[in-house]
Scaffold this motif. Structure first.
Motif, PDB file in Angstrom:
ATOM      1  N   GLN A  79     -31.979  10.029 -21.102  1.00  5.19           N
ATOM      2  CA  GLN A  79     -31.121   8.844 -21.121  1.00  5.19           C
ATOM      3  C   GLN A  79     -31.441   7.890 -22.266  1.00  5.19           C
ATOM      4  O   GLN A  79     -30.747   6.899 -22.447  1.00  5.19           O
ATOM      5  CB  GLN A  79     -31.236   8.099 -19.793  1.00  5.19           C
ATOM      6  CG  GLN A  79     -30.769   8.924 -18.620  1.00  5.19           C
ATOM      7  CD  GLN A  79     -30.879   8.162 -17.314  1.00  5.19           C
ATOM      8  OE1 GLN A  79     -31.435   7.073 -17.249  1.00  5.19           O
ATOM      9  NE2 GLN A  79     -30.319   8.736 -16.275  1.00  5.19           N
ATOM     10  N   THR A  80     -32.499   8.173 -23.019  1.00  2.00           N
ATOM     11  CA  THR A  80     -32.891   7.300 -24.128  1.00  2.00           C
ATOM     12  C   THR A  80     -33.222   8.149 -25.360  1.00  2.00           C
ATOM     13  O   THR A  80     -33.448   9.353 -25.250  1.00  2.00           O
ATOM     14  CB  THR A  80     -34.134   6.458 -23.768  1.00  2.00           C
ATOM     15  OG1 THR A  80     -35.262   7.319 -23.672  1.00  2.00           O
ATOM     16  CG2 THR A  80     -33.928   5.659 -22.482  1.00  2.00           C
ATOM     17  N   MET A  81     -33.285   7.491 -26.503  1.00  2.00           N
ATOM     18  CA  MET A  81     -33.635   8.199 -27.733  1.00  2.00           C
ATOM     19  C   MET A  81     -35.068   8.718 -27.678  1.00  2.00           C
ATOM     20  O   MET A  81     -35.339   9.818 -28.146  1.00  2.00           O
ATOM     21  CB  MET A  81     -33.446   7.292 -28.959  1.00  2.00           C
ATOM     22  CG  MET A  81     -31.995   6.951 -29.265  1.00  2.00           C
ATOM     23  SD  MET A  81     -30.889   8.372 -29.485  1.00  2.00           S
ATOM     24  CE  MET A  81     -31.554   9.111 -30.965  1.00  2.00           C
ATOM     25  N   PHE A  82     -35.993   7.957 -27.113  1.00  2.00           N
ATOM     26  CA  PHE A  82     -37.368   8.440 -26.983  1.00  2.00           C
ATOM     27  C   PHE A  82     -37.402   9.715 -26.151  1.00  2.00           C
ATOM     28  O   PHE A  82     -38.095  10.673 -26.488  1.00  2.00           O
ATOM     29  CB  PHE A  82     -38.260   7.383 -26.321  1.00  2.00           C
ATOM     30  CG  PHE A  82     -38.821   6.330 -27.251  1.00  2.00           C
ATOM     31  CD1 PHE A  82     -38.271   6.047 -28.493  1.00  2.00           C
ATOM     32  CD2 PHE A  82     -39.922   5.588 -26.843  1.00  2.00           C
ATOM     33  CE1 PHE A  82     -38.793   5.062 -29.316  1.00  2.00           C
ATOM     34  CE2 PHE A  82     -40.463   4.600 -27.661  1.00  2.00           C
ATOM     35  CZ  PHE A  82     -39.906   4.334 -28.888  1.00  2.00           C
ATOM     36  N   GLN A  83     -36.665   9.748 -25.055  1.00  2.00           N
ATOM     37  CA  GLN A  83     -36.626  10.942 -24.210  1.00  2.00           C
ATOM     38  C   GLN A  83     -36.002  12.111 -24.965  1.00  2.00           C
ATOM     39  O   GLN A  83     -36.471  13.246 -24.860  1.00  2.00           O
ATOM     40  CB  GLN A  83     -35.855  10.659 -22.920  1.00  2.00           C
ATOM     41  CG  GLN A  83     -36.595   9.732 -21.989  1.00  2.00           C
ATOM     42  CD  GLN A  83     -35.739   9.284 -20.824  1.00  2.00           C
ATOM     43  OE1 GLN A  83     -34.513   9.191 -20.913  1.00  2.00           O
ATOM     44  NE2 GLN A  83     -36.394   8.976 -19.713  1.00  2.00           N
TER      45      GLN A  83
END
Length: 168
Positions: free
Chosen positions: A130-134
């Protein structure tokens, strides 16, 4: 993703240096580039995207960080130098930075980019991303579970680098 990319030793964006998310990853990319080992897909975003957000937060020039890396300074010494040349954020500011960065791509202006990258990398069905880091972690072969938030370990995987895909 080639095994060559996996072996670059670029940390997860969740891995901290001096309590800051992402800073160590930026240093790893600079070091890899200096050795001529950074793939082109990373090189096009050096100093941009999340790299730019990080140096802007610290109020230093990206080129200054590159110089510190080239001098052979340790991660901690580079961060302390940035604090001295730019600014030393308070504990509260570091907390806000970390929370802001770890949520990039989740209901914000990067959400569309994140979905586009997930499609390109055949990860559309991966609802846990759900995020860019993920996304970066998944793309680099790390587990996606957000348990990295207290981690300071060094990963052996690497890819996109600064959170904004090269093909943006």
């Amino acid at each position: 993703m080639s095994s060559r990319v996996r072996d670059l030793g670029i940390r997860s964006p969740y891995d901290k240096v001096g309590d800051l998310f992402y800073f160590g990853r930026m240093l790893d990319k600079i070091r890899s580039h200096r050795k001529g080992e950074l793939p082109l897909e990373y090189q096009v975003n050096l100093g941009k995207g999340f790299d730019k957000k990080c140096v802007t937060f610290l109020r230093v020039r990206y080129e200054l960080v590159v110089d510190y890396v080239n001098y052979g300074l340790s991660d901690e010494a580079i961060l302390e130098s940035c604090f001295g040349m730019g600014r030393r954020p308070s504990e509260g500011e570091i907390y806000m930075w970390n929370e802001f960065m770890r949520k990039r791509g989740w209901n914000d202006e990067l959400s569309e980019t994140l979905e586009s990258e997930k499609k390109k990398e055949a990860m559309v069905s991966r609802s846990e991303i759900q995020t860019m880091f993920q996304f970066i972690d998944a793309d680099e072969g790390r587990l996606v579970n957000d348990n990295h938030t207290n981690s300071s370990s060094r990963s052996k995987y690497g890819r996109t680098g600064n959170g904004v895909p090269a093909k943006e």
